[in-house]
Design a protein around this motif. Structure first.
Motif, PDB file in Angstrom:
ATOM      1  N   SER A   1       0.794  -1.272   0.013  1.00 12.66           N
ATOM      2  CA  SER A   1       0.058  -0.041  -0.025  1.00 12.66           C
ATOM      3  C   SER A   1       0.810   1.285   0.064  1.00 12.66           C
ATOM      4  O   SER A   1       2.015   1.155   0.420  1.00 12.66           O
ATOM      5  CB  SER A   1      -0.893  -0.245   1.311  1.00 12.66           C
ATOM      6  OG  SER A   1      -0.182  -0.104   2.474  1.00 12.66           O
ATOM      7  N   ASP A   2       0.333   2.431  -0.373  1.00 11.74           N
ATOM      8  CA  ASP A   2       1.048   3.751  -0.614  1.00 11.74           C
ATOM      9  C   ASP A   2       1.246   4.322   0.971  1.00 11.74           C
ATOM     10  O   ASP A   2       2.057   5.080   1.149  1.00 11.74           O
ATOM     11  CB  ASP A   2       0.175   4.515  -1.658  1.00 11.74           C
ATOM     12  CG  ASP A   2       0.259   4.224  -2.953  1.00 11.74           C
ATOM     13  OD1 ASP A   2       1.294   3.315  -3.277  1.00 11.74           O
ATOM     14  OD2 ASP A   2      -0.593   4.291  -3.508  1.00 11.74           O
ATOM     15  N   LYS A   3       0.302   3.954   1.778  1.00 11.70           N
ATOM     16  CA  LYS A   3       0.370   4.618   3.018  1.00 11.70           C
ATOM     17  C   LYS A   3       0.417   3.599   4.021  1.00 11.70           C
ATOM     18  O   LYS A   3       0.074   2.065   3.959  1.00 11.70           O
ATOM     19  CB  LYS A   3      -1.256   5.674   3.352  1.00 11.70           C
ATOM     20  CG  LYS A   3      -1.348   6.470   2.316  1.00 11.70           C
ATOM     21  CD  LYS A   3      -2.542   7.106   2.598  1.00 11.70           C
ATOM     22  CE  LYS A   3      -2.733   8.094   1.651  1.00 11.70           C
ATOM     23  NZ  LYS A   3      -4.399   8.999   1.722  1.00 11.70           N
TER      24      LYS A   3
ATOM     25  N   ASP B   1      -3.333   4.600   8.343  1.00 16.11           N
ATOM     26  CA  ASP B   1      -3.751   5.894   7.264  1.00 16.11           C
ATOM     27  C   ASP B   1      -4.429   5.193   6.206  1.00 16.11           C
ATOM     28  O   ASP B   1      -5.070   5.817   5.305  1.00 16.11           O
ATOM     29  CB  ASP B   1      -2.769   6.868   7.076  1.00 16.11           C
ATOM     30  CG  ASP B   1      -2.240   7.344   8.307  1.00 16.11           C
ATOM     31  OD1 ASP B   1      -2.765   7.399   9.131  1.00 16.11           O
ATOM     32  OD2 ASP B   1      -0.652   7.477   8.115  1.00 16.11           O
ATOM     33  N   GLN B   2      -4.223   3.876   5.525  1.00 18.90           N
ATOM     34  CA  GLN B   2      -4.609   3.365   4.187  1.00 18.90           C
ATOM     35  C   GLN B   2      -5.968   3.202   4.313  1.00 18.90           C
ATOM     36  O   GLN B   2      -6.379   2.304   5.091  1.00 18.90           O
ATOM     37  CB  GLN B   2      -3.770   2.102   4.002  1.00 18.90           C
ATOM     38  CG  GLN B   2      -4.367   1.612   2.599  1.00 18.90           C
ATOM     39  CD  GLN B   2      -3.846   2.444   1.538  1.00 18.90           C
ATOM     40  OE1 GLN B   2      -2.724   3.024   1.302  1.00 18.90           O
ATOM     41  NE2 GLN B   2      -5.015   2.655   0.643  1.00 18.90           N
TER      42      GLN B   2
ATOM     43  N   THR C   1     -10.019   2.930   7.644  1.00 21.17           N
ATOM     44  CA  THR C   1      -8.691   2.395   7.432  1.00 21.17           C
ATOM     45  C   THR C   1      -8.488   1.092   7.800  1.00 21.17           C
ATOM     46  O   THR C   1      -9.276   0.264   8.239  1.00 21.17           O
ATOM     47  CB  THR C   1      -7.914   3.391   8.658  1.00 21.17           C
ATOM     48  OG1 THR C   1      -8.070   2.671   9.810  1.00 21.17           O
ATOM     49  CG2 THR C   1      -7.975   4.739   8.640  1.00 21.17           C
TER      50      THR C   1
ATOM     51  N   TYR D   1       2.195   1.161  11.588  1.00 22.16           N
ATOM     52  CA  TYR D   1       2.969   2.143  10.779  1.00 22.16           C
ATOM     53  C   TYR D   1       3.710   1.763   9.603  1.00 22.16           C
ATOM     54  O   TYR D   1       4.580   2.348   9.130  1.00 22.16           O
ATOM     55  CB  TYR D   1       4.118   2.412  11.896  1.00 22.16           C
ATOM     56  CG  TYR D   1       3.732   3.242  13.124  1.00 22.16           C
ATOM     57  CD1 TYR D   1       2.933   4.267  13.440  1.00 22.16           C
ATOM     58  CD2 TYR D   1       3.649   2.292  14.514  1.00 22.16           C
ATOM     59  CE1 TYR D   1       2.671   4.896  14.744  1.00 22.16           C
ATOM     60  CE2 TYR D   1       2.923   2.728  15.495  1.00 22.16           C
ATOM     61  CZ  TYR D   1       2.601   4.105  15.777  1.00 22.16           C
ATOM     62  OH  TYR D   1       1.800   4.339  16.885  1.00 22.16           O
TER      63      TYR D   1
ATOM     64  N   PRO E   1       3.481  -0.275   5.847  1.00 20.07           N
ATOM     65  CA  PRO E   1       2.555  -0.568   4.545  1.00 20.07           C
ATOM     66  C   PRO E   1       1.789  -1.862   4.869  1.00 20.07           C
ATOM     67  O   PRO E   1       2.536  -2.691   5.681  1.00 20.07           O
ATOM     68  CB  PRO E   1       3.738  -0.313   3.491  1.00 20.07           C
ATOM     69  CG  PRO E   1       4.889   0.122   3.782  1.00 20.07           C
ATOM     70  CD  PRO E   1       4.953  -0.277   5.406  1.00 20.07           C
TER      71      PRO E   1
END
Length: 880
Positions: free
Chosen positions: A290-292, A296-297, A317, A335, A337
């Motif tokens: 994932s990008d975040k 946060d994703q 999330t 914290y 990905p």
């Protein structure tokens, strides 16, 4: 390039050799008895389709589908035993009722709908409605099985008697597929013709290679046609696999960091792609990250439909979904990905701490130098250990395969005893050193203690460049000069010792090289004879490639790279041997080289010897392959060589530029370059040309004979009309699994002696081949080189050719031991590998883009041209 007509075929064996003392040996070939000669295998083509008619291209799913077909439609298929290759071929021992079948089966999918999805069935827009009609944990396949071929077992018998049989390779392939099919059913990892299982009794000891990679022991098996009948070649094998377990722990080990905050996620994404993990007791394939971070994703979580039937969803999330909805508390991975196991438009996320790597996953990335060294070191076995391990393999083989239904039904049985063969030990050739001293090597070894080099050079103008932070440079220089004096080499004091500035040590390697060359040119008035380069570390120095390229291409300077070592006499002697050979000297000769009559068909007729090899890039890198051809010089000598190196398309084994006519009619091919050098140094055209070719499989022999050899013949005719030299073409193979052991119990702990040659019992029933252990095996079990004589127009006798091969294992200038394969091939391998460094460490954007192998749609792939070597070093043994 079209093959010439008529098509050349590998030559048949004329006789076996007789020179040398006899020795009784055992080999890891086990006799196979073919009982039912009249039976046939029936081959069926298998085609797999998805429910919508699209062909299945995913690898690895075929076996599950076919197993389901036989489970569901056993009656229609008469409950027959079968062997399936995992792709497009299926074999039975008798024909099926019909020539074509069409089946439909439903499989449990490897993915699950119990996944956090962004899109797909759980998406708020209701996309992919067709998939919603059936739970996403099942998938429907259509299977077509149609008759393709009939393969008689008689083809094996015919081939064993030396008769031509087109069906023989197919029949042997069926037997190999039967073993692979059985191994796959038992959960083994299949790697070509080797099988691996972490629960095997052979997986003893620590095979930790570092970086989250382990060595897994298994066994290789292949059926071979030999002079003594059909045999099964069984050998122990080792392959790198991933350490199963926590994904985070793997990444920490792989990147050699202590905390997840230090992980390079760009590297991690490349490393993890396509690996298999287990989460919620279901296996998935990783498609990305994932990008975040997990906390946060977000993704759209479907909440049902409103009064109008519209899908309602809320953004949550990944952390919130698992902790609130799944009641799974998360820790440090919030914290990090998330692991993505979905598709680009329909990602499916898992927190990293819930994911574990499944076992028996082969590590397909390029091993580091340290990992490769560890793999070699830890998989080595002394002859006695190796033989014991083979006995264990045979016991396991008998238990697992002794009652294999298809083998039993076809009358195939395997003798569990090692095959006994007779070998011969050739006497080592006498070597010539300086001051006219001759010496007969003992046990394939010699040394230069109190001896002078045969032709020592004078080193008048040389300098030292130091990329290392070490302070032993002046001590190294003094010791090297003293060693040179003792070996007869005149070596003056260096004209300079140039230290790298401390501020440059963190810069990219090409910048460091350029800066160092600025210093060199400021302090030297002209081109030095030699630059001794001290590297910052011994393994995988990024300085090496740019430094070699700058010297060999741009400046025309011979260079020798070293690391600050424990400065013992043996190390310094080895360095000096390389320097002397690079600068045009000779360390030793065969005593018979200068005699006009002692090398049959070579000493009296101008003879050119070629060594040919191709080096390929690391797995997963689409870089050009490097073809190297070395040629002998100063006939009648056979100890001095030069090289020609060219790039060609990635992963292409056949050499493409042996003959290369240009638009102006001139030949710019590899052979023309080497031919002109031979004529310049020897004074005449070669009438005999001996070619040693490395790195090709048996399936490529005809291409070497009819494409590569034809290019050389064309180059000869282009050079001069009606010039028809005679050729002898020999393939050398090291990548095989035949081993030899002493038959005498008192010798079981020793390797076979250097000079051992075997050309009976387990060689090809028709073709002209032999095995030779020219070297002494000090570590592990000796691996013989398998030589195949494809063409012998020159007319060497069997003994004469084997003696020549043996002698050419003693002319390797950078060693004081006989080498395991003829020196011209060793040199070709060195030249290709060294020039490949030009590409490996080229960090410019232009080179990076051109090396990627990407071209516009439909355009042919054209590999970038390698820079040609500077004329001052092109004729040297720069590769030593």
């Amino acid at each position: 390039m079209a093959s010439p007509s008529p098509k050349r075929l590998p030559m048949a064996r004329v006789s076996v050799g007789s020179n040398g003392r006899q020795i009784q040996l055992l080999t890891n070939h086990f006799r196979v008895h073919v009982g039912k000669k009249g039976c046939c295998f029936f081959q069926y083509s298998v085609a797999l389709f998805y429910e919508d008619g699209r062909p299945v291209e995913t690898k690895g799913i075929g076996r599950r589908v076919i197993d389901k077909v036989y489970e569901t439609y056993a009656t229609e298929l008469q409950n027959k035993n079968f062997a399936y290759d995992g792709e497009k071929c299926l074999f039975t021992l008798s024909s099926l009722l019909r020539n074509k079948f069409e089946f439909t089966v439903v499989l449990d999918d490897i993915s699950s709908n119990k996944v956090v999805r962004g899109g797909g069935p759980d998406s708020p827009d209701g996309s992919d409605k067709k998939r919603m009609r059936r739970p996403s944990h099942t998938k429907t396949f259509k299977v077509e099985i149609s008759y393709a071929n009939k393969i008689p077992m008689q083809a094996i018998v015919d081939a064993l008697y030396g008769q031509e049989s087109e069906k023989f390779p197919e029949a042997i392939r069926v037997l190999d597929i039967i073993l692979r099919h059985r191994a796959a059913k038992q959960g083994y990892l299949l790697v070509r013709q080797s099988f691996f299982n972490v629960n095997s009794r052979r997986n003893y000891g620590d095979l930790d290679l570092g970086g989250g990679v382990r060595g897994c022991r298994g066994f290789h098996s292949s059926f071979r046609a030999t002079q003594g009948g059909l045999t099964l070649n069984i050998d122990v094998s080792t392959t790198p696999i991933l350490e199963p377990g926590s994904v985070v722990e793997f990444l920490l080990k792989n990147q050699n960091v202590r905390h997840a905050s230090k992980i390079d996620w760009t590297k991690a994404k490349r490393m993890l792609k396509n690996l298999r993990i287990k989460a919620n007791n279901i296996e998935y394939k990783i498609t990305g990250l994932s990008d975040k971070p997990c906390k946060d994703q977000t993704f759209p979580l479907r909440q049902g439909r409103d009064a109008n039937g519209e899908v309602q969803s809320i953004e949550v999330t990944v952390r919130e979904y698992f902790e609130r909805h799944k009641k799974i508390p998360l820790r440090d991975s919030i914290y990090l990905p998330c692991i993505n196991v979905g598709k680009p438009k329909r990602p499916s996320y898992f927190p990293m701490e819930l994911c574990t790597l499944v076992s028996l996953q082969r590590y397909t990335k390029a091993l580091t130098d340290l990992q490769r060294a560890a793999l070699v070191e830890k998989s080595r076995q002394k002859p006695q250990q190796h033989k014991k391990a083979l006995a264990d393999v045979c016991c396991e083989f008998k238990n697992n395969y002794g009652n294999e239904p298809m083998l039993c039904s076809s009358g195939i049985t395997v003798d569990p005893l090692f095959t006994r063969v007779e070998g011969r030990v050739l006497q080592a050739p006498r070597l010539s050193f300086g001051n006219g001293e001759n010496f007969l090597p003992r046990n394939g070894r010699w040394n230069f203690n109190n001896r002078k080099l045969a032709i020592p050079v004078e080193i008048k103008d040389w300098a030292v460049v130091n990329f290392s932070a070490g302070d032993k440079v002046h001590s190294l220089v003094r010791s090297l000069m003293e060693c040179a004096r003792m070996k007869g080499v005149t070596m003056d004091d260096p004209t300079g010792v140039f230290e790298e500035e401390k501020s440059m040590r963190c810069k990219p390697a090409p910048i460091r090289v350029e800066k160092m060359y600025e210093i060199v040119k400021q302090n030297l008035s002209g081109r030095p004879q030699l630059l001794l380069c001290i590297l910052p570390q011994r393994k995988n120095s990024h300085i090496y490639g740019p430094w070699k390229k700058r010297n060999l291409v741009d400046e025309g300077v011979v260079t020798q790279c070293v690391a600050l070592p424990k400065m013992n006499n043996q190390y310094l002697t080895n360095v000096l041997l390389k320097i002397n050979a690079k600068l045009g000297g000779m360390n030793s000769f065969l005593a018979i080289e200068k005699s006009p009559s002692n090398i049959p068909l070579v000493s009296r007729v101008p003879t050119l010897i070629l060594g040919m090899d191709v080096s390929h890039g690391s797995p997963g890198r689409d870089v050009p392959s490097i073809a190297a051809v070395v040629s002998s010089r100063y006939w009648p000598l056979i100890s001095q060589y030069r090289a020609s190196v060219r790039s060609q398309s990635p992963k292409v084994e056949l050499i493409a530029n042996l003959f290369k006519p240009g638009s102006n009619g001139e030949d710019d091919g590899i052979f023309r370059e080497l031919l002109e050098d031979f004529i310049a140094t020897s004074g005449s055209r070669p009438e005999h040309i001996i070619i040693f070719r490395d790195g090709v499989s048996e399936s490529q022999f005809n291409q070497v004979l009819n494409i590569e050899l034809d290019q050389i013949i064309q180059a000869c005719k282009h050079y001069k009309d009606n010039w028809n030299p005679k050729f002898t073409l020999i393939i050398a193979q090291k990548n095989h699994h035949t081993k030899f052991f002493h038959a005498r119990a008192a010798k079981t702990g020793e390797n076979v002696p250097p000079g051992t040659v075997i050309d009976n019992g387990i060689c090809h029933p028709k073709n002209n081949d032999f095995y030779m252990c020219a070297h002494t095996g000090r570590i592990g079990t000796s691996r013989p080189t398998h030589y195949h004589v494809l063409c012998n127009e020159i007319g060497f006798s069997t003994d004469g050719l084997q003696e020549l091969v043996h002698c050419l294992s003693y002319v390797y200038q950078r060693s004081t031991t006989a080498v395991s394969v003829v020196a011209p091939i060793c040199y070709a391998h060195l030249a290709a590998a060294q020039v490949a460094q030009f590409i490996k460490f080229d960090e410019s954007s232009e080179s990076s883009s051109s090396h990627g192998g990407h071209t516009s749609a439909g355009a042919p792939h054209v590999p970038p041209e390698l820079p040609r070597l500077h004329k001052s070093v092109a004729n040297s043994m720069f590769f030593c």
